[in-house]
Write a protein that holds these residues in place. Sequence first.
Motif, PDB file in Angstrom:
ATOM      1  N   LEU A 196       0.908  -1.354   0.041  1.00 33.11           N
ATOM      2  CA  LEU A 196      -0.015  -0.135  -0.004  1.00 33.11           C
ATOM      3  C   LEU A 196       0.878   1.349   0.015  1.00 33.11           C
ATOM      4  O   LEU A 196       2.004   1.344   0.392  1.00 33.11           O
ATOM      5  N   ARG A 197       0.438   2.450  -0.705  1.00 36.02           N
ATOM      6  CA  ARG A 197       1.032   3.718  -0.784  1.00 36.02           C
ATOM      7  C   ARG A 197       0.451   4.617   0.496  1.00 36.02           C
ATOM      8  O   ARG A 197      -0.465   4.394   0.932  1.00 36.02           O
ATOM      9  N   LEU A 224      -1.302  14.700   6.870  1.00 38.86           N
ATOM     10  CA  LEU A 224      -0.265  13.988   7.711  1.00 38.86           C
ATOM     11  C   LEU A 224       1.082  14.498   6.959  1.00 38.86           C
ATOM     12  O   LEU A 224       1.238  14.176   5.782  1.00 38.86           O
ATOM     13  N   PRO A 225       2.201  14.873   7.747  1.00 36.98           N
ATOM     14  CA  PRO A 225       3.447  15.214   7.105  1.00 36.98           C
ATOM     15  C   PRO A 225       3.994  13.810   6.542  1.00 36.98           C
ATOM     16  O   PRO A 225       3.669  12.731   6.766  1.00 36.98           O
ATOM     17  N   ALA A 226       4.371  13.863   5.390  1.00 38.54           N
ATOM     18  CA  ALA A 226       4.839  12.766   4.363  1.00 38.54           C
ATOM     19  C   ALA A 226       5.878  11.876   4.961  1.00 38.54           C
ATOM     20  O   ALA A 226       5.870  10.637   4.966  1.00 38.54           O
ATOM     21  N   ALA A 246       4.021   9.787   7.342  1.00 44.70           N
ATOM     22  CA  ALA A 246       3.203   8.790   6.573  1.00 44.70           C
ATOM     23  C   ALA A 246       3.908   7.663   6.067  1.00 44.70           C
ATOM     24  O   ALA A 246       3.591   6.559   5.969  1.00 44.70           O
ATOM     25  N   GLN A 247       5.294   8.041   5.563  1.00 48.22           N
ATOM     26  CA  GLN A 247       6.107   7.012   4.900  1.00 48.22           C
ATOM     27  C   GLN A 247       6.593   6.064   6.022  1.00 48.22           C
ATOM     28  O   GLN A 247       6.820   4.888   5.931  1.00 48.22           O
ATOM     29  N   SER A 248       6.980   6.691   7.135  1.00 46.61           N
ATOM     30  CA  SER A 248       7.414   5.819   8.437  1.00 46.61           C
ATOM     31  C   SER A 248       6.409   4.678   8.715  1.00 46.61           C
ATOM     32  O   SER A 248       6.589   3.655   9.036  1.00 46.61           O
ATOM     33  N   LEU A 271      -3.675   6.933  13.123  1.00 47.50           N
ATOM     34  CA  LEU A 271      -2.642   7.568  12.904  1.00 47.50           C
ATOM     35  C   LEU A 271      -2.720   8.815  12.107  1.00 47.50           C
ATOM     36  O   LEU A 271      -1.629   9.517  11.925  1.00 47.50           O
ATOM     37  N   ASP A 272      -3.800   9.215  11.460  1.00 45.95           N
ATOM     38  CA  ASP A 272      -3.808  10.224  10.544  1.00 45.95           C
ATOM     39  C   ASP A 272      -3.725  11.698  11.378  1.00 45.95           C
ATOM     40  O   ASP A 272      -3.652  11.435  12.759  1.00 45.95           O
TER      41      ASP A 272
END
Length: 267
Positions: free
Chosen positions: A160-161, A170-172, A175-177, A247-248
Motif C-alpha cells: 500500500l502507498r 499528515l506530514p509525508a 506517513a512513509q514511516s 494514525l492520521d
Amino acid sequence: MTTRVMRSDEWADPPKPVQREVLTEQPDTPQDRPPVLFVPGYGHGAWAFAQHWLEHTARRGFPASAMSLRGHGGSGADPDARLRDYVHDVTQVAAGLPKRAVLVGHGAGALVVAMALARYPARAGVLTAPVFGGVSTALGLLRRNPTGTLPGLFGGRVSLRPAQLFSRSLPAKEAQSYTARLQRVPAGAQRQLVRRQEPETPVGVPPVLVAGSPDDRIVSASALEWVARRYGGSPLLFPGMGHDLMLDARWQEPIDAILDWLEKLPS
C-alpha cells in the motif's frame, strides 16, 4: 444474519497456539468502565493504536489494550493463518480481560471483530474503516494501485502507498514511516478478502458503531453504508481523513467520538 451454535470444524482442526502481543494502558484513577480492546487490520500491529489511541483512551478513563494478530507486530508467526485464526486470537484475549470488553477493530481487523462478536458477548463493538472484502474492494485497490495490489491476487504481498492510508494533512515523513512498518499478510487470509464476508449475528446483540471517512481510498462510502446497515445504523463519518484514522493527522477526532458514544451507553 444468523449465529452458528456448532463449530465442529474448529473442534476437529483447532487454531495453532501462538504467543500474542498485548499492550495495555490503565487510567490514572480507576473507574467503573468496560475495558476497550483494539484490534488492528492486516499488516498493522498493536503499535498502530499505541501511537495515539491507547493512551488517549486510558486518559478518558477506560482501561485500554491493543493486540497484534498472529504474524503481526510482536505476536507469534503463523504463515498458514486464516480469518478464523485471527478471530480465535481476539476472543481469547478478550476472554482474559477482567470485564466484558468493548471490541474496536480497524480495516480487516473490523471484520475480525465482527466475526468475534458472534463468539464473545462483548459490551459493544466498534468497526472503523471496515474491510469486509468483496470484488469491489479488490477492484478499487487495483485501480488506485495496480502494481502494489496485483501480486496479492497470486499469493504475493500487497504493497500500500501512503496516499491510500493517510490524508495530505499528515506530514509525508510520518506517513512513509508508518507505511514502512506494514507487514506481509499470509496468502490464505489475504485471499479470503476477495470474497465479501458475511459475519454471523453478534451474541447478545451488543450495540455496534461503524465509523470511517468518505474520503477513504480503500473503503468506499457505499461499503461503509452497507456495513452500518447490517447493524441497524448509519456510519459516523470523518471527512478529509484517510483509511488509518488512528494514525492520521486528526486522529483525536474519531477516538473522542467513539469514547463519547461509549459513555452514553446504558450501564
